[in-house]
Design a protein around this motif. Sequence first.
Motif, PDB file in Angstrom:
ATOM      1  N   LEU A  87      56.051  35.777  82.437  1.00  0.00           N
ATOM      2  CA  LEU A  87      57.118  36.705  82.077  1.00  0.00           C
ATOM      3  C   LEU A  87      56.535  37.809  81.210  1.00  0.00           C
ATOM      4  N   ARG A  88      56.774  39.049  81.615  1.00  0.00           N
ATOM      5  CA  ARG A  88      56.358  40.205  80.837  1.00  0.00           C
ATOM      6  C   ARG A  88      57.631  41.000  80.511  1.00  0.00           C
ATOM      7  N   SER A  89      57.991  41.001  79.230  1.00  0.00           N
ATOM      8  CA  SER A  89      59.242  41.626  78.808  1.00  0.00           C
ATOM      9  C   SER A  89      60.395  40.940  79.537  1.00  0.00           C
ATOM     10  N   HIS A  90      61.111  41.636  80.409  1.00  0.00           N
ATOM     11  CA  HIS A  90      62.213  41.042  81.160  1.00  0.00           C
ATOM     12  C   HIS A  90      61.919  41.007  82.653  1.00  0.00           C
ATOM     13  N   THR A  91      60.630  40.985  83.008  1.00  0.00           N
ATOM     14  CA  THR A  91      60.231  40.952  84.430  1.00  0.00           C
ATOM     15  C   THR A  91      59.500  39.650  84.720  1.00  0.00           C
ATOM     16  N   LEU A  92      59.997  38.934  85.707  1.00  0.00           N
ATOM     17  CA  LEU A  92      59.345  37.697  86.146  1.00  0.00           C
ATOM     18  C   LEU A  92      58.256  38.063  87.142  1.00  0.00           C
ATOM     19  N   MET A  93      57.013  37.592  86.907  1.00  0.00           N
ATOM     20  CA  MET A  93      55.861  37.994  87.712  1.00  0.00           C
ATOM     21  C   MET A  93      55.100  36.766  88.180  1.00  0.00           C
ATOM     22  N   LEU A  94      54.374  36.937  89.279  1.00  0.00           N
ATOM     23  CA  LEU A  94      53.558  35.878  89.868  1.00  0.00           C
ATOM     24  C   LEU A  94      52.087  36.190  89.592  1.00  0.00           C
ATOM     25  N   LEU A  95      51.371  35.233  88.995  1.00  0.00           N
ATOM     26  CA  LEU A  95      49.968  35.398  88.612  1.00  0.00           C
ATOM     27  C   LEU A  95      49.071  34.635  89.575  1.00  0.00           C
ATOM     28  N   ASN A  96      48.036  35.312  90.100  1.00  0.00           N
ATOM     29  CA  ASN A  96      47.015  34.684  90.952  1.00  0.00           C
ATOM     30  C   ASN A  96      45.782  34.438  90.087  1.00  0.00           C
ATOM     31  N   PRO A  97      45.528  33.194  89.664  1.00  0.00           N
ATOM     32  CA  PRO A  97      44.404  32.944  88.743  1.00  0.00           C
ATOM     33  C   PRO A  97      43.039  33.254  89.364  1.00  0.00           C
ATOM     34  N   SER A  98      42.894  33.048  90.685  1.00  0.00           N
ATOM     35  CA  SER A  98      41.583  33.263  91.309  1.00  0.00           C
ATOM     36  C   SER A  98      41.172  34.721  91.233  1.00  0.00           C
ATOM     37  N   LEU A  99      42.095  35.617  91.550  1.00  0.00           N
ATOM     38  CA  LEU A  99      41.764  37.038  91.491  1.00  0.00           C
ATOM     39  C   LEU A  99      41.491  37.489  90.063  1.00  0.00           C
ATOM     40  N   LEU A 100      42.241  36.951  89.105  1.00  0.00           N
ATOM     41  CA  LEU A 100      42.000  37.310  87.708  1.00  0.00           C
ATOM     42  C   LEU A 100      40.639  36.823  87.241  1.00  0.00           C
ATOM     43  N   GLU A 101      40.254  35.628  87.664  1.00  0.00           N
ATOM     44  CA  GLU A 101      38.959  35.073  87.256  1.00  0.00           C
ATOM     45  C   GLU A 101      37.809  35.891  87.858  1.00  0.00           C
ATOM     46  N   LEU A 136      48.279  37.101  74.196  1.00  0.00           N
ATOM     47  CA  LEU A 136      48.337  37.021  75.650  1.00  0.00           C
ATOM     48  C   LEU A 136      48.717  38.351  76.276  1.00  0.00           C
ATOM     49  N   GLY A 137      48.773  39.403  75.499  1.00  0.00           N
ATOM     50  CA  GLY A 137      49.061  40.713  76.053  1.00  0.00           C
ATOM     51  C   GLY A 137      50.483  40.872  76.514  1.00  0.00           C
ATOM     52  N   GLY A 138      51.433  40.268  75.831  1.00  0.00           N
ATOM     53  CA  GLY A 138      52.833  40.403  76.222  1.00  0.00           C
ATOM     54  C   GLY A 138      53.212  39.537  77.393  1.00  0.00           C
ATOM     55  N   LEU A 139      52.360  38.608  77.816  1.00  0.00           N
ATOM     56  CA  LEU A 139      52.643  37.708  78.930  1.00  0.00           C
ATOM     57  C   LEU A 139      52.983  36.331  78.396  1.00  0.00           C
ATOM     58  N   GLU A 140      53.995  35.712  78.992  1.00  0.00           N
ATOM     59  CA  GLU A 140      54.404  34.370  78.598  1.00  0.00           C
ATOM     60  C   GLU A 140      54.401  33.490  79.841  1.00  0.00           C
ATOM     61  N   ILE A 141      53.784  32.340  79.728  1.00  0.00           N
ATOM     62  CA  ILE A 141      53.674  31.421  80.851  1.00  0.00           C
ATOM     63  C   ILE A 141      54.988  30.691  81.026  1.00  0.00           C
ATOM     64  N   VAL A 142      55.539  30.735  82.246  1.00  0.00           N
ATOM     65  CA  VAL A 142      56.793  30.051  82.564  1.00  0.00           C
ATOM     66  C   VAL A 142      56.516  28.700  83.208  1.00  0.00           C
ATOM     67  N   GLY A 143      55.705  28.685  84.247  1.00  0.00           N
ATOM     68  CA  GLY A 143      55.416  27.429  84.936  1.00  0.00           C
ATOM     69  C   GLY A 143      54.510  27.668  86.125  1.00  0.00           C
ATOM     70  N   ARG A 144      54.173  26.595  86.800  1.00  0.00           N
ATOM     71  CA  ARG A 144      53.240  26.648  87.937  1.00  0.00           C
ATOM     72  C   ARG A 144      53.972  26.342  89.226  1.00  0.00           C
ATOM     73  N   LEU A 145      53.601  27.085  90.274  1.00  0.00           N
ATOM     74  CA  LEU A 145      54.085  26.779  91.617  1.00  0.00           C
ATOM     75  C   LEU A 145      53.078  25.836  92.255  1.00  0.00           C
ATOM     76  N   SER A 146      53.441  24.571  92.341  1.00  0.00           N
ATOM     77  CA  SER A 146      52.489  23.565  92.815  1.00  0.00           C
ATOM     78  C   SER A 146      52.118  23.765  94.273  1.00  0.00           C
ATOM     79  N   SER A 147      52.997  24.389  95.058  1.00  0.00           N
ATOM     80  CA  SER A 147      52.704  24.549  96.480  1.00  0.00           C
ATOM     81  C   SER A 147      51.680  25.649  96.747  1.00  0.00           C
ATOM     82  N   HIS A 148      51.547  26.625  95.878  1.00  0.00           N
ATOM     83  CA  HIS A 148      50.654  27.750  96.125  1.00  0.00           C
ATOM     84  C   HIS A 148      49.533  27.867  95.104  1.00  0.00           C
ATOM     85  N   GLY A 149      49.539  27.090  94.057  1.00  0.00           N
ATOM     86  CA  GLY A 149      48.500  27.191  93.045  1.00  0.00           C
ATOM     87  C   GLY A 149      48.625  28.428  92.198  1.00  0.00           C
TER      88      GLY A 149
END
Length: 905
Positions: free
Chosen positions: A697-711, A679-692
Amino acid sequence: MRQLPADTVRLLSSSQIVTCVSNVVKELVENSLDAGASSIEVKLENFGLDRLEVRDNGSGIKAVDAPVMALKHYTSKICCHDDLERLETYGFRGEALGSICAVAEVTVTTKTVSDKFSTQYTLNHTGHITSQKPSHLGQGTTVCVLKLFKNLPVRRQLYSNNKKCKEELKKAQDLLMAYGIIKPELRILLTHNKAAVWQKAKVPDHRTALMAVLGTAPMANMVPLQHHQEEPEVTIEGYFPKRGSDYSLTSSSNCDRTFIFINDRPVRHKEILKVLRQQYSSQVERDVSQSRYPILMMSITVPAASVDVNVTPDKTHVMLHNKDAVLLVVETMLVSLYGPESRTEPAFHSGAVAVVPDPSNCGSVLDDAGTGLDPPRCHTASLSRSSSSNHTAQPLQSRSADTSSSSISEDWVVDSIPRIPDLNLSLTDDDSILDALGTADFGPAEDGESPANAGRTGGVDTPEISAESWSRGHGLLDPDSREPLVPVKVCVPGATETEGTECEKRERMSSGVGDKASKLTAYDLISSCAVRRPLSASAIFEQEARAAVLRENPTASPRDIAAALEERWKNLGAEGRKKYEEKAEKELNRYNLQSKKVSERVTPAGESEKQPKLPLLSSGSLLAQKRKASFSQQQLDQLFSQPPKKKKTLPKNQSTLVPFSLEALRRRLTTRPVPCSTLGGLEIVGRLSSHGAWLVLRSHTLMLLNPSLLEEALLFNRLLETNVLPAASLCTPVQLTEGLLGGPENTRVLCDMQKETADLSGATYFSDPRLVANGFRIRLTPGSPSTESHLEVVGMADCVPFFGVADLREILTAIVKRNAATVKDCRPLKVHSFLEGEAVRLARQLPLRLSREDVRDMLSRKERQLSARDETCLHGRPFLHPLADVPETEQDAVRIAAATTCWST
């Protein structure tokens, strides 16, 4: 030097004749007019590029002429060059239908009077018939043009711009309007995508046809003009803006509404247009005259031998043999209408002549002009219509003796009354005006006799006044100042309302032309409901008796009807009046009952609506009330006032406290398993149901992933690598040369690319993925002992706008300069843009809520397809947003918590 092939010659000449969609419409419509059609229908689909059909009810094409009807230079309109001197048709070259066949697919369905059924012919690109079959259409000819400019990709892509397509549609509409004006008996229908754009019915004259195109407002400010000259033979007729008319109604910012015809052919003649603008601008305000074109219709008829129509392929520009003479005739006619080139004088002058209103003359003037409006309250004294003074008719007699004669409607005569300074004339005697005009100086007379006396005694010594001096206003001179008399128009105010009789007031009331403000409406608005007002006894009687009066005298005027109804009401007996009074009483009861019910209506909340209540009417007050009586201002304010709307209070933002701490998150993460390296050093924490969105988590940084832009980024990368653009076959292959390919180095690289096995004819097709994936199908034809081998493009992608040989040159340049070996590295810029749009379209079709497995698969594909630095979408926006740093130890957690507390306070 080598002779061009016949197909190349045919395509080159055809592309010069058929340059746009409006040219196709023009050629086919003119063929219909030459066939004597009285009804023409033009149907367009996709602005004529996909389908263009012209149907008429003309004479049709004979079966013996069908095999050569689309061949170049075959025509039934002329036989030799000498026939051009007697040309009476719009077409004469025999090139239109053959040129259209060279750039489109054409079918012709025709039927003559002698044929039992119609026949549909299918034509090839050379104009020959490939098949024919019977059809159900009636008499006439129907030409259907499909896939216009199919073998001219650059010209067809020009119409990918919506603005250009709309311009072509407007050109076709303006062209049909011009033919509709010059051919009043012609019925025209223009449709686009099965929706009617413009239509015109058969009309009796040019004025009605012009009104169908321009509307009633411009036509009310136009005057008919006719002019005929014997040597050289020139006839002009048309409709021109009146002198002093509103320029906003009689002019335009472009020349689309300046209709000029020469021998019934719509043309664009710069010299004639310049004269028209110059003369029209002489009586328009100076600041707007430079940018306005007059709205008019002018038809010039000259001998066919003095016109050269064969100047341009579309035949809209002509050459005149006696151009200077025609321009002089046009200028002379316009000077007679607008006067010399000077600005308009004010409407009222000091010392102007005051003239009595003459309703009979005003009526005749407006009948001649045909405006259909009420006669103005002004006198129309005409010098040519006076019989008591011979000298006043002298200028018109001299003009009739000239070789040219102009006739204009009497509207212009209103502006032609001479202004005589320092003359006191009676307002009630027309003869005094003519006597005063007798004192005017008409120029030097012989034997010392004044011209005025010579005119009164009927002598023959009065000098003739030339048409030029009369038209320029120099014919009549003031005896004292020796200055030309100035035309003026003096208006007298009409009768006031109090001067009208009671019968006229009743007529206006009955015909609905009276004061509309006095009678607001036939209904009362009560609690947002319309309640019909009660009628009086006389009003009910008028409703019932009006039909009987009209049956007895169908041609009665509104005044006669009102008088007859009033007389019948007066002669009505007591029993009859009692019957109508009973009906009026019932009407009153009905009104009071409905008003009471509506006023007592209850709202759903249980509160009575607070609406203004009108007082209940009684029988006595209703009979005394006039039908034209209006509400008082206070009642109107109550009637139409609305209760103030209550402002909605917006709910306060509610917040919910959620227990969360970075320390708890840290302890949870310390017990997590080792993240998967795929997964390239990325670990899935959970989903924000209100925003999709998803937390990773990358190393010790909590990050927000936008699946639409990645797709979007993943889809675009996959399309760049694997997508193959379909190549559409070209009707005419494009031969490639070193100049088109960008030099000998690019040509050598192209020849060294991968090829397929040669076919039976020896031709070889290129199979290199860098060419095939970008939508190019290229053929290498071996040469013979007398010719050289050559490259040509036989197929090209038609899904990319403005795609052509320039993109092939871009591919070869990338291979030469950047050593591009993969399809992804060889994509042209236009293909890049096209694939970006496709990636966005496909990404929007994905579901908004993805499962954990889908996100894991997406991150896995990102690791394989994208580099570590590619963390933005197609539009440059990042799809990973850092939120917070997760503490590694308890001391870091305490420090972060303390800093957060200080920041919040």
